[in-house]
Motif scaffolding. Structure first.
Motif, PDB file in Angstrom:
ATOM      1  N   GLY A 144      79.490  26.913  35.988  1.00  0.00           N
ATOM      2  CA  GLY A 144      77.918  26.902  36.788  1.00  0.00           C
ATOM      3  C   GLY A 144      77.914  27.162  38.458  1.00  0.00           C
ATOM      4  O   GLY A 144      77.203  26.572  38.977  1.00  0.00           O
ATOM      5  N   SER A 145      79.210  27.511  38.677  1.00  0.00           N
ATOM      6  CA  SER A 145      79.412  27.866  40.227  1.00  0.00           C
ATOM      7  C   SER A 145      78.519  28.860  40.757  1.00  0.00           C
ATOM      8  O   SER A 145      77.882  29.614  40.012  1.00  0.00           O
ATOM      9  N   SER A 146      78.118  28.502  41.930  1.00  0.00           N
ATOM     10  CA  SER A 146      77.195  29.567  42.673  1.00  0.00           C
ATOM     11  C   SER A 146      77.620  30.519  43.166  1.00  0.00           C
ATOM     12  O   SER A 146      78.590  30.889  43.983  1.00  0.00           O
ATOM     13  N   PHE A 147      76.975  31.933  42.460  1.00  0.00           N
ATOM     14  CA  PHE A 147      77.446  33.106  42.990  1.00  0.00           C
ATOM     15  C   PHE A 147      77.208  33.401  44.485  1.00  0.00           C
ATOM     16  O   PHE A 147      77.988  33.987  45.290  1.00  0.00           O
ATOM     17  N   SER A 148      75.628  32.944  44.952  1.00  0.00           N
ATOM     18  CA  SER A 148      75.600  32.803  46.208  1.00  0.00           C
ATOM     19  C   SER A 148      76.790  32.342  47.271  1.00  0.00           C
ATOM     20  O   SER A 148      77.012  32.959  48.228  1.00  0.00           O
ATOM     21  N   THR A 149      77.056  31.158  46.996  1.00  0.00           N
ATOM     22  CA  THR A 149      77.831  30.516  47.740  1.00  0.00           C
ATOM     23  C   THR A 149      79.426  31.181  47.824  1.00  0.00           C
ATOM     24  O   THR A 149      79.775  31.361  48.918  1.00  0.00           O
ATOM     25  N   LYS A 150      79.910  31.794  46.747  1.00  0.00           N
ATOM     26  CA  LYS A 150      80.857  32.557  46.653  1.00  0.00           C
ATOM     27  C   LYS A 150      80.979  33.862  47.604  1.00  0.00           C
ATOM     28  O   LYS A 150      81.756  34.360  48.345  1.00  0.00           O
ATOM     29  N   ALA A 151      79.777  34.341  47.454  1.00  0.00           N
ATOM     30  CA  ALA A 151      79.431  35.736  48.342  1.00  0.00           C
ATOM     31  C   ALA A 151      79.598  35.209  49.829  1.00  0.00           C
ATOM     32  O   ALA A 151      80.224  36.107  50.581  1.00  0.00           O
ATOM     33  N   VAL A 152      78.943  33.864  49.997  1.00  0.00           N
ATOM     34  CA  VAL A 152      78.874  33.527  51.473  1.00  0.00           C
ATOM     35  C   VAL A 152      80.229  33.428  51.918  1.00  0.00           C
ATOM     36  O   VAL A 152      80.744  33.664  53.090  1.00  0.00           O
ATOM     37  N   LEU A 153      81.169  32.735  51.100  1.00  0.00           N
ATOM     38  CA  LEU A 153      82.325  32.466  51.634  1.00  0.00           C
ATOM     39  C   LEU A 153      83.621  33.531  51.460  1.00  0.00           C
ATOM     40  O   LEU A 153      84.673  33.630  52.494  1.00  0.00           O
TER      41      LEU A 153
END
Length: 482
Positions: A242-251
């Protein structure tokens, strides 16, 4: 980095200011957003609209400058358009309210008659453009709050509604312009007559024809596999934990154009994105995360947020595999060897390009470069890209440059050599030598004549009302119908 591939052939060349809408960009965007009109019925509604505007909190200059067909132009539209030009650093010393008003009236005339001619603009297409504009504004301003402050809007929805209206009007005007001149052509005899009747032949600057060979360092397979495995790990973490795709994209995403916004992109089937990207995007369902796939930019994964008809809202993560020092040195050695053989006369430049160049767009033509503005092989020396100018300005015809280092769109190094295959010094226009340029001039004049005739006819039979100080302007067109 932009994933879009620029279309090198524009629909209508900006040959003259009368045809092209005089829109200028605001400080945050390449798309112009001017506080503009809503559709109204002439005369009876003018006073009503003006009164309603007084009750709004948005900062406007009081009054309606003009009405064209079913559109109004507010005085605040003209004021903001001027400020837009200043914010872009454009010279405004000779720009007057009258010129801006005339430009806006031209735009409304095109849009009004586009509707009369049943030109239809798909709202889903406009929504896609609006989404991209909003994304661009937010990225450049730093936050939506700053965007709303700049445009003096109370909410994103209010800004979005206005951009939608203006974008649709702009699209209508553009398609109307295209329709007016789309079938115009000039025959060889018309070109010849145009040349013969020139009172003074134009001067054409020094032109050159160029060929180039580009060698790229090879990406080792193990580096590509590292990137693929990492993207697979992201996919598994998103789907299983359930990790955030958006957060991974930012990072982690290496696409600076979308990473700050969580990799968000709005895409339609007509958008000029790379084919592989679009194929994957339109094959997924809402919420689905793709397998890693490759484009010319690197490796991606995509997650679909929402599907609206022919538009998808998605997020993506881009990772770019590295080249190694060994592969960079091997590429440098290869191009050094090629240049040495060419200079010694042991190898023809064109043959070397066909055999060894990594630039797919030019290798089949022996490395020959095509001018994207004109479609032919000539480049006017003073109008080419400044970096390219520095590389070739001192070369004589037939001479090959030293090995040059540049970066591709992903930031990886490339090596190239350039040859000036032909050099044409500054000269007076010659019918045989400069036929294509003369043909372009002849077509431009023919388009001008048709546009001028169209505008004159449509102004005569369109409801137009010009108010206040704008009645004292000296317009190129007869907006006052005097």
């Amino acid at each position: 980095m932009q994933l879009k591939i620029m279309n090198l052939k524009s629909t209508i060349k900006p040959l003259f200011s009368g045809v092209c809408m005089m829109f200028t960009a605001l400080g945050f965007s390449q798309e112009v957003i001017v506080t503009d009109s809503t559709s109204i019925q002439p005369d009876a509604e003018v006073k009503k609209v003006e009164n309603e505007m007084q009750g709004k909190q948005r900062m406007k200059v009081d009054g309606i400058a003009a009405v064209v067909g079913e559109y109004i132009i507010l005085e605040s539209d003209i004021d903001l358009m001027y400020k837009d030009m200043q914010s872009q650093g454009m010279t405004t010393a000779e720009v007057t309210d009258c010129k801006l008003a005339g430009s806006l009236m031209e735009n409304k005339l095109y849009a009004h008659h586009a509707i009369q001619d049943s030109i239809i603009i798909n709202d889903n297409q406009i929504n896609g453009i609006v989404d991209q504009q909003i994304q661009g504004l937010q990225q450049q301003a730093g936050s939506m709050e700053k965007v709303l402050e700049f445009y003096k809007k109370d909410s994103e929805a209010e800004l979005r509604d206005e951009i939608f209206t203006l974008t649709k009007q702009r699209q209508l005007a553009q398609q109307m312009q295209e329709k007016i001149i789309q079938d115009l052509e000039v025959t060889p005899e018309e070109v010849r007559q145009y040349y013969v009747q020139m009172e003074e032949k134009p001067m054409f600057g020094t032109e050159i024809e160029l060929s180039q060979i580009v060698i790229e360092p090879e990406i080792p397979q193990e580096e590509s596999q590292k990137v693929i495995d990492r993207l697979k790990g992201f996919k598994a973490d998103i789907e299983e934990n359930g990790s955030s795709f958006s957060t991974k994209a930012v990072l982690y995403s290496q696409d600076p154009g979308t990473a700050p916004d969580g990799g968000r992109i709005t895409l339609t089937r007509k958008d000029a994105f790379v084919k592989e990207f679009k194929d994957v995007a339109f094959s997924l369902q809402e919420g689905e995360v793709s397998e890693p796939f490759e484009t010319e930019f690197g490796y991606h994964i995509i997650q679909i947020d929402k599907i609206r008809g022919q538009t998808v809202e998605l997020r993506h993560i881009l990772l770019i595999p590295d080249v190694t020092n060994a592969s960079v040195q091997a590429a440098k050695a290869e191009i050094d060897t090629l240049r040495s053989k060419i200079v010694k006369g042991d190898l023809e430049f064109a043959a070397a390009a066909r055999e060894a160049s990594d630039e797919e767009e030019t290798k089949t033509e022996g490395g020959k470069l095509i001018n994207p503005r004109t479609g032919d092989t000539r480049f006017e020396l003073t109008k080419i890209d400044p970096k390219l100018f520095e590389q070739v300005e001192s070369l004589d015809e037939g001479e090959v440059s030293l090995v040059l280092t540049q970066q591709d769109r992903t930031g990886r190094p490339q090596f190239k050599i350039i040859k000036v295959t032909k050099k044409i010094e500054e000269h007076e226009a010659d019918y045989a030598t400069d036929y294509l340029k003369i043909k372009e001039l002849a077509l431009r004049d023919k388009q001008l004549e048709v546009i001028e005739k169209w505008q004159k006819e449509k102004i005569a039979d369109t409801y137009i009302k010009v108010n206040g100080k704008y009645r004292d302007c000296d317009y190129a067109n007869d907006w006052l119908k005097q």
